[in-house]
Motif scaffolding. Structure first.
Motif, PDB file in Angstrom:
ATOM      1  N   ASN A 110       0.826  -1.214   0.000  1.00 20.34           N
ATOM      2  CA  ASN A 110       0.000   0.000   0.000  1.00 20.34           C
ATOM      3  C   ASN A 110       0.858   1.262   0.000  1.00 20.34           C
ATOM      4  OD1 ASN A 110      -2.377  -1.471  -0.028  1.00 20.34           O
ATOM      5  ND2 ASN A 110      -2.626  -1.434   2.197  1.00 20.34           N
ATOM      6  N   ASP A 111       1.920   1.243   0.778  1.00 18.61           N
ATOM      7  CA  ASP A 111       2.808   2.401   0.822  1.00 18.61           C
ATOM      8  C   ASP A 111       3.480   2.631  -0.526  1.00 18.61           C
ATOM      9  OD1 ASP A 111       4.460   4.504   2.139  1.00 18.61           O
ATOM     10  OD2 ASP A 111       6.077   3.089   1.737  1.00 18.61           O
ATOM     11  N   ASP A 123       0.937   4.065  -2.998  1.00 17.49           N
ATOM     12  CA  ASP A 123       0.645   5.474  -2.731  1.00 17.49           C
ATOM     13  C   ASP A 123       1.830   6.374  -3.085  1.00 17.49           C
ATOM     14  OD1 ASP A 123      -1.828   4.729  -1.799  1.00 17.49           O
ATOM     15  OD2 ASP A 123      -1.265   4.809   0.323  1.00 17.49           O
TER      16      ASP A 123
END
Length: 244
Positions: free
Chosen positions: A65-66, A69
């Protein structure tokens, strides 16, 4: 799409790799090789990326997810169930279902600028099916993945086991694979790991060349890059990423 091979354990980089795959070894406080590779892909407009994972796969899964993003990419993880015992011919074969889309492959232990990806993209066309990023500037030694290439026949030899004086240059671990090459490459990789699971995917490239499929190269020019195999290489990567 982008493809990263990040399944290896990187034992020569312990203690970092006691709990992390080599692709997540820190280069500085916020940067890993995987960060740099994803940033390179995003910079040249490649936003769908698959990562072949194996050793410490959960460490990469926990950062998906990081990464998405931070770099504006969409990530897919491809499991390699034999990462601790087999070499990367099998690791690339694990991603065989993606090859028909066309991929930009990068080894998960190579620090290089996005100019390498741009060079490969600019070299597309004229029915080229597989294009290797080649360093023709570096002085070569025994450990490098060396290539002999001719304009008439393309890549004739790719191996570490070669007199450096005979080589055209060093393959740096980044390849553009066009969709038309997918079926032949998939079969070559399968034959390669079936023959010996300790072989490299470059041995699959050699098999393709022996079978008559033309493999091309794209010289990257004078570029600072390093393949991180040990702590000396890691120190060099830190000099490249964080010059004093």
């Amino acid at each position: 799409m982008g493809l990263v091979l990040a399944a290896g354990a990187g034992r020569r980089l312990r203690p970092y790799t006691d709990t992390l795959p080599k692709a997540l070894v820190p280069i500085d406080a916020t940067t890993t090789v995987l960060d740099l590779t994803l940033a390179n892909y995003a910079e040249v407009g490649i936003t769908d990326v698959a990562i072949v994972v194996g050793y410490a796969a959960d460490a990469i899964a926990g950062r998906v997810n990081d990464f998405q993003d931070r770099y504006g990419v969409t990530l897919e993880l491809v499991p390699n169930d034999k990462a601790l015992t087999w070499n990367n011919a099998y690791s690339l074969w694990c991603a065989r279902d993606l090859l028909s889309q066309g991929v930009m492959l990068a080894n998960g232990d190579t620090v290089h600028p996005a100019s390498v990806q741009r060079t490969l993209l600019d070299a597309r066309g004229e029915d080229r099916q597989i294009i290797l990023a080649l360093d023709t500037e570096k002085s070569l030694a025994e450990e490098e993945m060396k290539v002999i290439w001719t304009s008439e026949n393309g890549v004739r030899t790719i191996t570490k086991l070669m007199d450096p004086a005979e080589a055209t240059g060093e393959y740096i671990g980044v390849t553009l694979i066009e969709p038309d090459a997918a079926a032949a490459l998939t079969e070559a990789l399968k034959l390669t790991w079936q023959r010996d699971p300790n072989l490299y995917y470059e041995d699959g490239y050699q098999l393709l060349a022996d079978q008559g499929l033309r493999i091309d190269v794209a010289p990257i020019g004078k570029v600072d890059w390093v393949e991180i195999d040990n702590h000396d290489d890691l120190a060099r990567a830190r000099e490249i990423v964080c010059p004093s």
